[in-house]
Design a protein around this motif. Structure first.
Motif, PDB file in Angstrom:
ATOM      1  N   PRO A 169      16.406 -48.179  -6.033  1.00  0.00           N
ATOM      2  CA  PRO A 169      17.729 -47.758  -5.645  1.00  0.00           C
ATOM      3  C   PRO A 169      18.496 -46.822  -6.360  1.00  0.00           C
ATOM      4  CG  PRO A 169      17.850 -50.108  -6.767  1.00  0.00           C
ATOM      5  CD  PRO A 169      16.516 -49.638  -6.795  1.00  0.00           C
ATOM      6  N   THR A 170      17.966 -46.326  -7.795  1.00  0.00           N
ATOM      7  CA  THR A 170      18.401 -45.526  -8.383  1.00  0.00           C
ATOM      8  C   THR A 170      18.069 -43.992  -7.974  1.00  0.00           C
ATOM      9  OG1 THR A 170      16.889 -45.590 -10.108  1.00  0.00           O
ATOM     10  CG2 THR A 170      18.741 -46.894 -10.400  1.00  0.00           C
TER      11      THR A 170
ATOM     12  N   MET B 221      21.842 -50.051 -10.660  1.00  0.00           N
ATOM     13  CA  MET B 221      22.146 -49.687  -9.026  1.00  0.00           C
ATOM     14  C   MET B 221      23.539 -49.302  -8.866  1.00  0.00           C
ATOM     15  SD  MET B 221      21.182 -51.639  -5.574  1.00  0.00           S
ATOM     16  CE  MET B 221      21.568 -51.147  -4.086  1.00  0.00           C
TER      17      MET B 221
ATOM     18  N   HIS C 234      17.998 -54.532  -9.854  1.00  0.00           N
ATOM     19  CA  HIS C 234      18.094 -53.000 -10.401  1.00  0.00           C
ATOM     20  C   HIS C 234      19.375 -53.037 -11.310  1.00  0.00           C
ATOM     21  CE1 HIS C 234      14.403 -52.034  -8.577  1.00  0.00           C
ATOM     22  NE2 HIS C 234      14.734 -52.830  -7.478  1.00  0.00           N
TER      23      HIS C 234
END
Length: 503
Positions: A235-236, A132, A129
């Protein structure tokens, strides 16, 4: 320090910070620890010449000298004098009663807050990601890591999970104070209070009590299993995450790997009077001595240490130089990629590359700029608690755990015997095995071990300790072995113990 690193020096255009002299105790650790510590100290010396380092004994050498905790007396004295420790990864020998150095240091020194930033450095480090940027705030002293375990029968062992209100209050408050100090917008609490309603339930409840004191910060709660899955997949959605000890340990490793590599993850351990800084990864003995380990995790931990010590300029300079090194494609083997990296280097050459870039700022990744000093709420956390009215506590029964093994393991046989022993002050409400009700009316398919919980509530509103002693005496005289008891209490009329599955 090796001759290779000793020859490295900051370029002439770089002016190190003029700061007061200070001494940092250093424990190189085991496995790759001495190599990555050597590289980290070379960079620290170049950016902050006023630092000096006092080497102390931690890890295998201490274990081998007969210290079961793996910590030399020189270490305790140095920490007492300087209130800080920079520590490499440690190898704990298997078996033999050896204690974890990390757990011993954290608990003995009261290092209750474990801070683990997990950041993606895309496209220079491959990441699942690319955007992140999550900080895990892990409670560091309680939970199952209290290390209180017992073997109670031939088949059953237990581990006590301890969660305290003061422990919850200070780690939750630290998470919100960190978010406020660093411009973070959201704090997410993760627990498993749908199952552990009392222990994890307390952590969640304290989070809900404290969150309104920070109205500018969004607060939410997630169950830890789906929360971990979302950290891995989205995860964001997260900013700062606060958890009890065990979950935080697992979650931060997951987050570090998702961000790119656990080898890049640093951490701080913060208490009232001192702090310890260490990489998240282990000692990796399989690659020790080969000059291929990535020192980045320990280096970023050292940057956190400099910020904690109020040495913002060298912290900023080192971090930005490190980012420039990544941007220039100078990578150790663990993050090297054909086509995107420009040069594969070992531990020493990576340190030299960072030193050569001191004074530069990254061109594409965001540069860092640390404040001159951490807020007092983080460096010297105020954990004083408001006065609380003690709850009205009433003893209303007892759980007696028996080690009982008959050829049939028939709970009805055990139940009939215990019914006759309950006496006038108690009644036998149920018997469970591994937490599942087996008497009365248990399911014959339930797996039964030699460990039985027998619940005796009082026949009246409450009971006293002498009545419990008389009950235990009757049980012992009948030939049963009680291996553990847990008193049953209510607090302001609310049950302070869990129901059994099937109760």
């Amino acid at each position: 320090m090796s001759a290779v690193l000793a020859e490295s020096a900051a370029p002439v255009h770089y002016v190190p910070a003029r700061l007061p002299a200070t001494t940092v105790p250093v424990a190189a650790g085991d496995g790759i620890g001495p190599e990555i510590m050597e590289a980290t100290l070379a960079i620290l010396r170049a950016a902050d010449p006023a630092l000096s380092f006092h080497h102390v004994t931690v890890g295998l050498k201490a274990y081998e000298s007969g210290l079961m905790a793996g910590i030399g007396e020189d270490t305790w004295k140095a920490i007492e004098a300087h209130r800080v420790l920079l520590k490499g990864p440690i190898t704990t020998p298997q078996g033999g009663g050896y204690k974890s150095v990390n757990v011993t240091l954290r608990k003995t020194l009261g290092l209750y807050a474990n801070l683990r930033p997990c950041v993606s450095y895309h496209p220079y480090v491959r990441a699942l990601h690319p955007r992140m940027d999550v900080v895990i705030v892990r409670e560091n002293e309680e939970d199952t890591y209290a290390g209180i375990e017992h073997r109670q029968s031939d088949e059953v062992v237990q581990c006590l999970k301890l969660i305290t209100r003061p422990g919850c209050e200070r780690i939750v408050r630290y998470a919100f104070e960190y978010a406020r100090a660093h411009g973070r917008k959201k704090v997410t609490c993760m627990t498993k209070d749908n199952i552990m309603k009392l222990t994890d339930g307390l952590f969640h409840r304290v989070f809900d009590e404290i969150a309104p004191q920070y109205p500018e910060i969004e607060a939410n709660h997630m169950i830890i299993d789906i929360g971990t899955a979302r950290i891995a997949s989205r995860p964001t959605d997260f900013d700062v995450v606060v958890t009890p000890n065990l979950y935080g340990d697992i979650l931060s490793d997951v987050a570090a790997e998702v961000a790119g590599s656990i080898g890049l993850a640093g951490s701080s351990n913060i208490g009232h009077g001192c702090a310890m800084f260490e990489a998240v990864h282990g000692s990796a003995p399989d690659i020790a001595g080969r000059d291929i380990a990535n020192p980045s995790g320990l280096l970023l931990s050292a940057v956190m240490m400099l910020v904690h010590l109020g040495r913002a300029k060298p912290a900023t300079d080192i971090h930005n130089a490190w980012l420039c090194t990544l941007e220039d494609g100078v990578h150790t083997a663990d993050i090297f990629r054909e086509g995107s990296s420009t040069r594969k280097v070992g531990t020493r050459d990576f340190a030299r590359a960072v030193i050569e870039r001191l004074g530069r700022r990254p061109a594409k990744m965001a540069a860092v700029a640390y404040p001159e000093r951490e807020p007092d709420s983080l460096v010297h956390p105020d954990v004083s608690l408001p006065p609380r009215t003690p709850a009205q506590k009433a003893l209303v029964g007892v759980d007696v755990f028996l080690n009982w093994d008959s050829p049939t393991r028939d709970p009805n046989e055990l139940g009939a015997a215990l019914e006759a022993l309950a006496g006038e002050e108690f009644r036998l409400a149920l018997i469970t095995n591994r937490g599942v009700k087996v008497y009365p009316d248990g399911n014959p398919q339930t797996l039964r071990t030699d460990h039985w919980r027998c619940r005796f509530p009082a026949r009246g509103e409450r009971v006293d300790g002498q009545a419990i002693s008389r009950l235990l005496l009757r049980i012992a005289e009948a030939g049963f072995e009680a291996v553990k008891t847990e008193n049953l209490y209510t607090f302001d009329g609310v049950r302070g113990y869990s129901q059994a599955q099937g109760e």
